[in-house]
Design an enzyme around this catalytic site. Structure first.
Site, short mmCIF file in Angstrom:
data_model
loop_
_atom_site.label_atom_id
_atom_site.label_comp_id
_atom_site.label_asym_id
_atom_site.label_seq_id
_atom_site.Cartn_x
_atom_site.Cartn_y
_atom_site.Cartn_z
N GLU A 54 82.03 -58.64 43.26
CA GLU A 54 83.00 -57.92 44.03
C GLU A 54 82.72 -57.70 45.28
OE1 GLU A 54 80.99 -57.16 40.98
OE2 GLU A 54 83.08 -56.22 39.85
N PHE A 80 83.40 -49.87 40.14
CA PHE A 80 82.67 -51.25 40.65
C PHE A 80 82.46 -51.45 42.25
CE2 PHE A 80 84.68 -53.61 36.51
CZ PHE A 80 83.46 -52.64 35.30
N HIS A 123 83.79 -46.53 33.77
CA HIS A 123 84.70 -47.36 33.85
C HIS A 123 85.77 -46.52 33.82
CE1 HIS A 123 81.36 -49.31 31.94
NE2 HIS A 123 82.44 -50.69 32.20
#
Length: 337
Positions: A54, A80, A123
């Protein structure tokens, strides 16, 4: 008018923008699979899969935007972004100010967000309050297919960085990609009216910062974004059976925040309940309270938000998120004061 799912609306709007402007490019992890139709239509030159890094591809997105492209960079989940904050927070958000307006970063960061499908606290975060805290970033959280496509068109036309957050319970491609594969025992809380609805035949931009009233009431204002709006609407239906009339105010964007619309409605109802799937402290819930106080109002106020790291166990996750039951209970207490 046409009917589309939330995810279809976003992809359709993106396809329209890509057909109209060859500077619009897409890249991120697995986009050749996630955006198969765009990949087939526009090719790998404009829909580019990247390594799982990322920090690398968000940094590349900033540079590409500065060089004249209009990139759409996809993160699988907003969680993320934590490994790539330098590119967004220290560069994309600040380049316009540092250069005195000589450089812009017309970058859109797409990301899934939110919980409710049993994927744990790394998440399932929302994080829009954290991102909206940074000057120079716009943060968009659409709640319906029509808003998702229209707000994406506005984000693509913006000359600065826009974080475009798609709740994973509304965007079924994220949910199918992330929440399937053995989770056959998980029951998803997905409001049908958010996942699918009427959209225009041709996409026009919805101005970033404009609110939408999903319901008008007299006893309190319930404000929020994303999937929280559908839960708030369900709560308002339940409250109505007990004689409590609630407005449901869809902020649509967290930054910029339409303080005027909020103040005007709360001035009328005298009460505000904030529904926020982000963390309770130092975020959107407090910012809305501050906006009312700064406008000279002193309404009755309550909030339903996330107070802990989101648990993995489904029963505990449901209790931690702003579900309909929590919203109804908070609204009743607020009106009873």
């Amino acid at each position: 008018m046409r009917r589309m799912t939330y995810a279809q609306a976003i992809e359709d709007a993106l396809a329209q923008a890509m057909a109209a402007d060859e500077r619009v490019v897409v890249f991120g992890e697995d986009v050749h699979a996630l955006r198969m139709n765009l990949y087939a239509r526009f090719g790998e030159r404009r829909v580019r899969p990247t390594p799982i890094s990322e920090s690398a591809f968000l940094g590349a997105g900033v540079a590409a935007a500065m060089a004249g492209l209009r990139p759409v960079v996809e993160l699988i989940m907003i969680d993320f972004l934590a490994v790539a904050t330098d590119a967004i927070i220290n560069h994309a958000a600040k380049i316009d100010a540092f250069s005195g307006g000589q450089w812009q970063v017309p970058l859109v960061v797409r990301a899934g967000c939110g919980g409710g499908y049993g994927d744990g606290g790394q998440h399932s975060q929302a994080l829009w309050g954290w991102l909206a805290h940074i000057p120079g970033l716009k943060v968009v959280v659409p709640s319906t297919p029509a808003d998702a496509g229209g707000l994406l068109m506005a984000a693509l036309a913006d000359e600065g960085p826009v974080i475009f957050l798609e709740h994973q319970l509304l965007a079924e491609d994220w949910l199918e990609y992330l929440g399937s594969g053995g989770r056959t025992t998980v029951s998803y809380d997905i409001p049908a009216e958010g996942r699918e609805g009427e959209v225009p035949d041709h996409w026009d931009a919805i101005e970033i910062g404009q609110v939408a009233f999903r319901r008008t009431g007299t006893d309190l204002t319930i404000a929020g974004v994303g999937v929280g709006i559908h839960r708030a609407a369900a709560a308002a239906e339940s409250l109505a059976t007990n004689g409590i009339s609630a407005s449901v105010l869809d902020l649509r964007t967290v930054a910029p925040l339409n303080r005027e619309a909020l103040v005007n409605d709360v001035r009328r109802t005298g009460r505000l309940l904030v529904v926020d799937e982000d963390y309770c402290h130092f975020g959107l819930t407090g910012e809305l309270a501050a906006a009312l106080l700064e406008a000279g109002l002193a309404p009755q106020y309550a909030r339903v938000a996330v107070n802990e790291t989101i648990p993995f166990a489904p029963a505990r996750e449901r209790a931690a998120l702003p579900n309909v039951e929590r919203i109804v209970e908070a609204a009743r207490r607020l009106v009873a004061r």
